[in-house]
Design a protein around this motif. Structure first.
Motif, PDB file in Angstrom:
ATOM      1  N   PHE A  18      12.401  -6.712   3.129  1.00 25.67           N
ATOM      2  CA  PHE A  18      11.253  -6.002   2.580  1.00 25.67           C
ATOM      3  C   PHE A  18      11.075  -4.700   3.356  1.00 25.67           C
ATOM      4  O   PHE A  18      11.027  -4.719   4.589  1.00 25.67           O
ATOM      5  N   ASN A  19      10.967  -3.591   2.654  1.00 20.44           N
ATOM      6  CA  ASN A  19      10.730  -2.293   3.291  1.00 20.44           C
ATOM      7  C   ASN A  19       9.268  -1.918   3.150  1.00 20.44           C
ATOM      8  O   ASN A  19       8.766  -1.698   2.037  1.00 20.44           O
ATOM      9  N   GLY A  20       8.574  -1.882   4.261  1.00 19.91           N
ATOM     10  CA  GLY A  20       7.151  -1.560   4.242  1.00 19.91           C
ATOM     11  C   GLY A  20       6.514  -1.829   5.591  1.00 19.91           C
ATOM     12  O   GLY A  20       7.163  -2.344   6.515  1.00 19.91           O
ATOM     13  N   GLU A  21       5.239  -1.482   5.718  1.00 21.14           N
ATOM     14  CA  GLU A  21       4.495  -1.653   6.970  1.00 21.14           C
ATOM     15  C   GLU A  21       3.821  -3.014   6.963  1.00 21.14           C
ATOM     16  O   GLU A  21       3.079  -3.351   6.031  1.00 21.14           O
ATOM     17  N   ALA A  22       4.070  -3.811   8.000  1.00 19.78           N
ATOM     18  CA  ALA A  22       3.520  -5.171   8.069  1.00 19.78           C
ATOM     19  C   ALA A  22       2.277  -5.218   8.942  1.00 19.78           C
ATOM     20  O   ALA A  22       2.224  -4.595  10.009  1.00 19.78           O
ATOM     21  N   THR A  23       1.277  -5.955   8.493  1.00 19.23           N
ATOM     22  CA  THR A  23       0.086  -6.233   9.302  1.00 19.23           C
ATOM     23  C   THR A  23      -0.253  -7.709   9.168  1.00 19.23           C
ATOM     24  O   THR A  23      -0.100  -8.309   8.090  1.00 19.23           O
ATOM     25  N   PHE A  24      -0.713  -8.306  10.257  1.00 22.59           N
ATOM     26  CA  PHE A  24      -1.070  -9.725  10.230  1.00 22.59           C
ATOM     27  C   PHE A  24      -2.423  -9.926   9.548  1.00 22.59           C
ATOM     28  O   PHE A  24      -3.382  -9.183   9.786  1.00 22.59           O
ATOM     29  N   VAL A  25      -2.475 -10.952   8.715  1.00 27.09           N
ATOM     30  CA  VAL A  25      -3.732 -11.399   8.118  1.00 27.09           C
ATOM     31  C   VAL A  25      -4.268 -12.571   8.927  1.00 27.09           C
ATOM     32  O   VAL A  25      -5.442 -12.640   9.281  1.00 27.09           O
ATOM     33  N   ASP A  26      -3.378 -13.503   9.224  1.00 28.55           N
ATOM     34  CA  ASP A  26      -3.666 -14.602  10.147  1.00 28.55           C
ATOM     35  C   ASP A  26      -2.350 -15.016  10.775  1.00 28.55           C
ATOM     36  O   ASP A  26      -1.317 -14.364  10.570  1.00 28.55           O
ATOM     37  N   ALA A  27      -2.337 -16.090  11.530  1.00 27.23           N
ATOM     38  CA  ALA A  27      -1.151 -16.472  12.303  1.00 27.23           C
ATOM     39  C   ALA A  27       0.025 -16.894  11.431  1.00 27.23           C
ATOM     40  O   ALA A  27       1.152 -17.007  11.929  1.00 27.23           O
ATOM     41  N   HIS A  28      -0.207 -17.116  10.148  1.00 28.61           N
ATOM     42  CA  HIS A  28       0.888 -17.519   9.265  1.00 28.61           C
ATOM     43  C   HIS A  28       1.050 -16.578   8.065  1.00 28.61           C
ATOM     44  O   HIS A  28       1.846 -16.880   7.164  1.00 28.61           O
TER      45      HIS A  28
END
Length: 468
Positions: free
Chosen positions: A112-122
């Motif tokens: 996947f090409n994109g910026e990742a951010t955590f929503v929760d631990a999973h």
């Protein structure tokens, strides 16, 4: 069937992330990779190791042309511009990207090409290039987002004459003079590269000596050859102000000195790429340099989130990152990971290059370990004489009683290749780690590897004279 989309999601496709994803997939895990850039390979491929070492190689070829009469006789030497040299160096990047690109479909890793951010631990949310967002879930995450150059707030990096070690690879002019602030590995490498192009370089070092983690003799050799190449090295200096205008940059130091050059290259530290991950949403906090703390299994304070590579700090080497990626995949499976970084050789691609492994003389002296030194100077080896690269030496430190090899330090052409011969012997158990191996082994002639035999005989002769 797991409730999660994947068993593991790796964030970042540099050396650490790439090897972690492939290792996890080969062990049967359903793996995905998230990369913020449009192409895989990470900072190592696009901004760090590969482009800078390729740039160094081109400059090295130019120096050989300039210094060898047989090449000069074919015509006048024409000064090459920095953009021309950079263009020649950049040809290797697509080859690296193509190689890494093939790893993921072959191992059934979803990219996947994109910026990742955590929503929760999973759960992570990915901001895709087309503006859409997608959420993915995984049992485990591996953060391998790498690092970027540290930028102090009082330096204007938007100015077209102020660069860091990333943006210097986009410079479109050829400065006549350059100030490099920061004399760590990156600063020293770029100092030798630009000096090799005939550019006047001021190298500002905040410490007493260059690369103090090296053996003193090697550090001294580096300092001498940088100065011999035209670099003005200034020790124990810190900046107080940077002012840039249309014609250049003025660097004011706390000592009162004012330096003026066409451009400034800032090489003073790096920052982990963690600021966009929304770490607080999973209960993680990076340190002031954006780095994450991990245990020996590369696990963060959140049980199912791991981190490897530059984002965890030292040793911040591509070579170690590859190994950390494989090790974290084992740790994630509940296996004992291989320890990485305790025996990683240092490779510094100055001109000439440096490589080191094991203890230095300073460390052995402080630990009161009785040792002796074996040296081989490249100017005495036939291969170096033939190639014309006769600057440098190989230095072996060994125990005076057991002959166990304690450290190997190399300065000169192909040092980062030569070091691995000694590394193989140092990793042997017990009596197999012995300098006598080199003295009693037949090496191809002429080769640079023959320096091991010369250094071993030199050191053994010293011990023999002392004991006789």
């Amino acid at each position: 069937m797991s409730e999660y989309n994947y068993d593991v999601i790796v964030i970042g496709s540099g050396p650490a992330g790439g090897s972690a994803a492939v290792s996890a997939a080969k062990s049967g895990k359903r793996a995905a990779m998230i990369e913020a850039r449009s192409m895989v390979g990470g900072n190592c491929t696009h901004k760090g190791t590969i482009p800078s070492k390729s740039l160094r190689h081109v400059v090295k070829q130019i120096l050989r042309f300039k210094n060898d009469p047989i090449f000069r006789s074919v015509g006048d030497y024409r000064t090459l511009t920095y953009p021309e040299v950079l263009s020649a160096a950049s040809r290797v990047i697509p080859k690296q990207v193509e190689m890494y690109d093939a790893h993921y479909p072959r191992n059934r890793i979803q990219l996947f090409n994109g910026e990742a951010t955590f929503v929760d631990a999973h759960t992570v949310e990915i901001a895709l290039a087309d503006g859409l967002k997608e959420k993915l879930t995984a049992e485990n995450f591996i953060i391998a987002t790498g690092s970027r150059p540290y930028r102090p707030v009082d330096v204007d990096f938007s100015h077209p004459r102020v660069y860091d070690s990333d943006t210097i690879l986009e410079m479109t002019h050829t400065p006549r003079s350059l100030i490099i602030y920061g004399a760590g590995v990156i600063g020293c490498e770029y100092a030798s590269i630009f000096a090799g192009m005939g550019i006047k370089v001021d190298l500002i070092n905040s410490r007493e000596r260059l690369l103090s983690f090296l053996d003193d003799e090697i550090s001294d050799a580096l300092s001498y050859h940088l100065r011999d190449g035209g670099v003005m090295v200034r020790h124990n200096e810190d900046y107080s102000e940077v002012k840039a205008d249309g014609s250049g940059v003025t660097l004011t130091l706390k000592s009162g000195k004012r330096l003026r050059a066409d451009a400034l290259l800032w090489c003073n530290g790096r920052t982990g790429n963690t600021d966009k991950l929304s770490l607080p949403s999973v209960g993680l906090e990076a340190n002031h340099r954006g780095q994450l703390n991990v245990d020996q299994g590369y696990r963060t304070e959140v049980d199912n989130i791991f981190a490897v590579g530059d984002v965890i700090g030292w040793p911040s080497l591509a070579s170690a990152s590859f190994d950390q990626g494989r090790a974290v995949a084992k740790s994630m499976r509940g296996e004992e990971p291989d320890l990485v970084a305790s025996d990683v050789p240092t490779g510094i691609y100055t001109l000439p290059e440096i490589s080191s492994l094991g203890k230095t003389e300073r460390e052995l002296t402080a630990q009161r370990i009785p040792y002796e030194v074996g040296r081989a100077f490249f100017k005495h080896t036939a291969r170096a004489q033939i190639s014309g690269e006769d600057v440098g030496m190989l230095k072996i430190l060994f125990h005076i009683d057991t002959y166990e090899i304690l450290g190997i330090h190399c300065f000169g052409a192909e040092a980062s290749e030569i070091i691995h011969i000694g590394q193989a012997i140092m990793k042997q158990e017990g009596e197999a780690n012995n300098i006598n191996y080199f003295a009693s082994t037949t090496f191809n002639y002429p080769t640079m590897a023959e320096a091991y035999r010369q250094a071993a005989l030199n050191g053994i002769n010293r011990v023999t004279r002392m004991k006789s």
